[in-house]
Each structure stands twice: as C-alpha cells, then as structure tokens.
Scaffold this motif. Structure first.
Motif, mmCIF file in Angstrom:
data_model
loop_
_atom_site.group_PDB
_atom_site.id
_atom_site.type_symbol
_atom_site.label_atom_id
_atom_site.label_comp_id
_atom_site.label_asym_id
_atom_site.label_seq_id
_atom_site.Cartn_x
_atom_site.Cartn_y
_atom_site.Cartn_z
ATOM 1 N N ILE A 121 99.423 34.572 98.610
ATOM 2 C CA ILE A 121 98.858 33.242 98.334
ATOM 3 C C ILE A 121 97.882 33.325 97.166
ATOM 4 O O ILE A 121 97.873 32.473 96.273
ATOM 5 N N GLY A 122 97.070 34.391 97.146
ATOM 6 C CA GLY A 122 96.108 34.579 96.061
ATOM 7 C C GLY A 122 96.787 34.774 94.722
ATOM 8 O O GLY A 122 96.440 34.128 93.730
ATOM 9 N N ILE A 151 105.358 31.014 99.345
ATOM 10 C CA ILE A 151 106.000 30.165 98.332
ATOM 11 C C ILE A 151 106.004 28.707 98.782
ATOM 12 O O ILE A 151 105.781 27.798 97.971
ATOM 13 N N SER A 152 106.231 28.469 100.061
ATOM 14 C CA SER A 152 106.185 27.097 100.585
ATOM 15 C C SER A 152 104.796 26.503 100.415
ATOM 16 O O SER A 152 104.640 25.319 100.074
ATOM 17 N N PHE A 157 101.211 22.466 96.945
ATOM 18 C CA PHE A 157 100.102 22.102 96.056
ATOM 19 C C PHE A 157 100.547 21.925 94.603
ATOM 20 O O PHE A 157 99.859 21.267 93.822
ATOM 21 N N ASN A 158 101.718 22.481 94.252
ATOM 22 C CA ASN A 158 102.309 22.160 92.950
ATOM 23 C C ASN A 158 102.648 20.675 92.885
ATOM 24 O O ASN A 158 102.365 20.000 91.897
ATOM 25 N N VAL A 159 103.284 20.185 93.940
ATOM 26 C CA VAL A 159 103.673 18.769 93.988
ATOM 27 C C VAL A 159 102.434 17.878 93.923
ATOM 28 O O VAL A 159 102.389 16.893 93.177
ATOM 29 N N MET A 311 98.330 27.838 105.132
ATOM 30 C CA MET A 311 98.487 26.621 104.331
ATOM 31 C C MET A 311 97.112 26.088 103.921
ATOM 32 O O MET A 311 96.907 25.686 102.767
ATOM 33 N N PHE A 312 96.173 26.107 104.847
ATOM 34 C CA PHE A 312 94.816 25.638 104.555
ATOM 35 C C PHE A 312 94.141 26.569 103.554
ATOM 36 O O PHE A 312 93.415 26.118 102.654
#
Length: 335
Positions: A121-122, A151-152, A157-159, A311-312
């Motif tokens: 994630i980092g 990746i999900s 957060f890309n969207v 996710m958070f």
C-alpha cells in the motif's frame, strides 16, 4: 516442448481475461484494464474455480510476465526527460515519498496491518500504483491476496482523485504547472494522472504526465531497498536456523536492472520511434495479464477476513501525500 504443454492452458486462460479486461479498460479508462483483470480473475476463480492443468501457467503469468512487463515499461522512459523534470520536481517528490512511507509504516503498525500488505500500500501510493506493487511484490514475497487487496485499495483512491482533484485545483486557484506537479506526485496510477491532468488543462496534463514518469523511475531505488531489507531478514533467519540456507543473488531483483538498461537504450535512441508505442501497449497488456493471473490466484474469503483496515490505511496515506504535495509547493512559493 514440455514447458509449452505445462503452461499453455493457464496462459491461454489468462490471455483471454486480459483481452477482455483491456477492452473494458479502453471503454472505462477511469477504471483501467489492470483493475478489470484482477476483478474478473477473482470472480472466475472464486465462483467457478480453475482446472488443475491451468495452475502452472497462471503462476508463470503472475511472476515472470509481471517482471517482463516492468522491463518493457522501462523501454518507454527517456532518462534525459526524466532528469530535466526530476530536477524541477525533486524537492516535492522527496517529501511526498517520505510522507507516504512514514505514514504507511507508522499508521500500519498502529492498526496492526502486516508488514507486506503495509509495504505494498505504501509503495503503491508513493510511486505508481499497480506498476510499483507489481515490481516490489516478488521481492518481498507477497502472496496473491496481499497484491490483489493493495491494488484494489489503490484503485479506489485513483478514481476518487480523478473526480476530486480537477475541481479542487480550480477552487484553490492552482496554476497549470502547480496542478500538474500536484497530480503527478499525489495520484497513483499513470492513467489516472493523465485523466486528472488533462481534465484541468492541456498544459497541466502534459506536465503531470512527465512528473509521473519521473516518479516511476523511483521503482529502481525503492526495489533495491526492499531487496536489502528482505536479504537482511533472510540472512537473520539462516543464522538462527542452521537448516535454512540463504544467497542474496536468489532474491536480487534482476528485472529492475533490465528496466534501467531498457530506459538507457531508449534514452540513447537505440529503439526506433515506431517501436515505443508498441512497447507501451505491450507493457500495459502484460501487466493486465499478470494481474489477471493474480486475480485467478486470490482467495476472496481471505481478503474479506483481512477487513477494512488496509483500505482505511490506503485512504490515510493517500490523503497525507496529497496534503504534503500542496504544502511543500506552497512553502517553496510554487503556488
């Protein structure tokens, strides 16, 4: 001949999913083929299962094709262009990279998230989303669930960034270059950077794209750092357990050196210009293939058991990076 017979069924399945996912990605670029690949792979694997004879090919695609895709990604980079833009954006980039990793590991430890998932994630937030996760995951020996989950998380957060950044940039009153630098350093995936940049203005889109490509080259030093961290852990394990042997060359990310070599060859003009678009398409398609294979290998029930904490964490790290990019630009008079 045996290699072909062993891997062909799995590679054929992965290829078919990648073709469909790439097509869907062109229809909905805000999502992208890579995310469709993972989602379709997870759906097929967890609803219908997969034949035993496809397993070798799926494993090959998730490991080797992933590495070849990273090498081809390097062939599309010009180090001279990266150097020029890198000098202009280096100050902001160093702060955002540091903030991403400090935030990920600090918050990840507080939230009790495992090291490998925190690392993915980092690195996905700090550098370039799926490509960075793809590069680092084999080095730290991440499993398919960790790769799919990270990746999900990055995708979500890309969207959000594509939808939020352009109107927020106009509201703040950012110049074209300031917005391009913000988007290029704070949005993860290249396609999302391009979408957000050009939604703001053509100048911002051009600059954001170059900044993002510069940021992509950070895959090289970060991958080497993770290789040394993994090597140190393996060496310690071998020292404590006489039955465990360890050789640093066995985990060294050789594909990163080929990534650098391909970038250098492109910089020296050794590739005809007509080849570059093919390299770009092939690298993206191979990443979709690899991530489709990872989706086919992922256990959705394990992902659900992991919960919403990762996710958070992804949201918090993304917010920190976005804020730091603006603060650094403001403090240095670029805004």
């Amino acid at each position: 001949m045996y290699w072909i017979r062993e891997n062909f069924p799995g590679l054929l399945r992965v290829f078919a999913i990648a073709v469909i996912s790439t097509w869907l990605g062109t229809m909905l670029p805000i999502i992208g083929g890579a995310v469709f690949g993972i989602l379709i792979g997870i759906l097929i694997s967890n609803v219908f299962g997969k034949p035993e004879n496809t397993l070798p090919g799926i494993k090959f695609a998730s490991k080797k094709i992933l590495q070849w895709a990273i090498i081809l990604l390097g062939a599309g980079l010009s180090l001279s262009q990266v150097w020029k833009t890198g000098i202009e954006s280096l100050y902001v980039m160093l702060f955002t990279l540091s903030a991403a990793f400090a935030g990920a590991y600090g918050l990840g430890k507080l939230m009790g998230i495992p090291f490998r998932l925190t690392s993915l994630i980092g690195v996905g937030t700090a550098i370039c989303g799926g490509s960075a996760i793809a590069a680092v995951s084999p080095i730290i020996e991440a499993d398919e669930m960790e790769i799919a989950y990270s990746i999900s998380t990055i995708f979500l957060f890309n969207v959000m960034a594509v939808l939020i950044f352009p109107p927020l940039g106009h509201l703040i009153g950012l110049s074209d270059q300031a917005f391009g630098l913000w988007a290029g350093t704070a949005i993860n995936d290249t396609s999302s950077v391009v979408a957000a940049g050009y939604a703001f203005s053509n100048i911002a889109g051009d600059y954001a794209t170059i900044v993002k490509l510069t940021r992509t080259t950070m895959i090289i030093p970060i991958s080497l750092v993770f290789a040394f961290i993994t090597a140190a852990a393996k060496k310690k394990e071998a020292k404590n357990n006489q039955d465990v042997s360890f050789r640093i060359m066995s985990i060294f990310p050789w594909f990163i050196l080929w990534f650098l070599a391909a970038s250098l060859m492109n910089t020296l003009g050794l590739f005809p210009a007509s080849w570059l678009s093919s390299f770009k398409f092939l690298s993206k398609f191979m990443i979709v293939m690899a991530l489709s294979a990872i989706g086919l290998s992922a256990d959705f029930r394990k992902m659900l058991k992991t919960g919403v904490k990762p996710m958070f964490l992804g949201f918090l790290v993304w917010f920190i990076v976005s804020a730091v990019s603006l603060v650094v630009q403001f403090s240095t008079g670029q805004i």
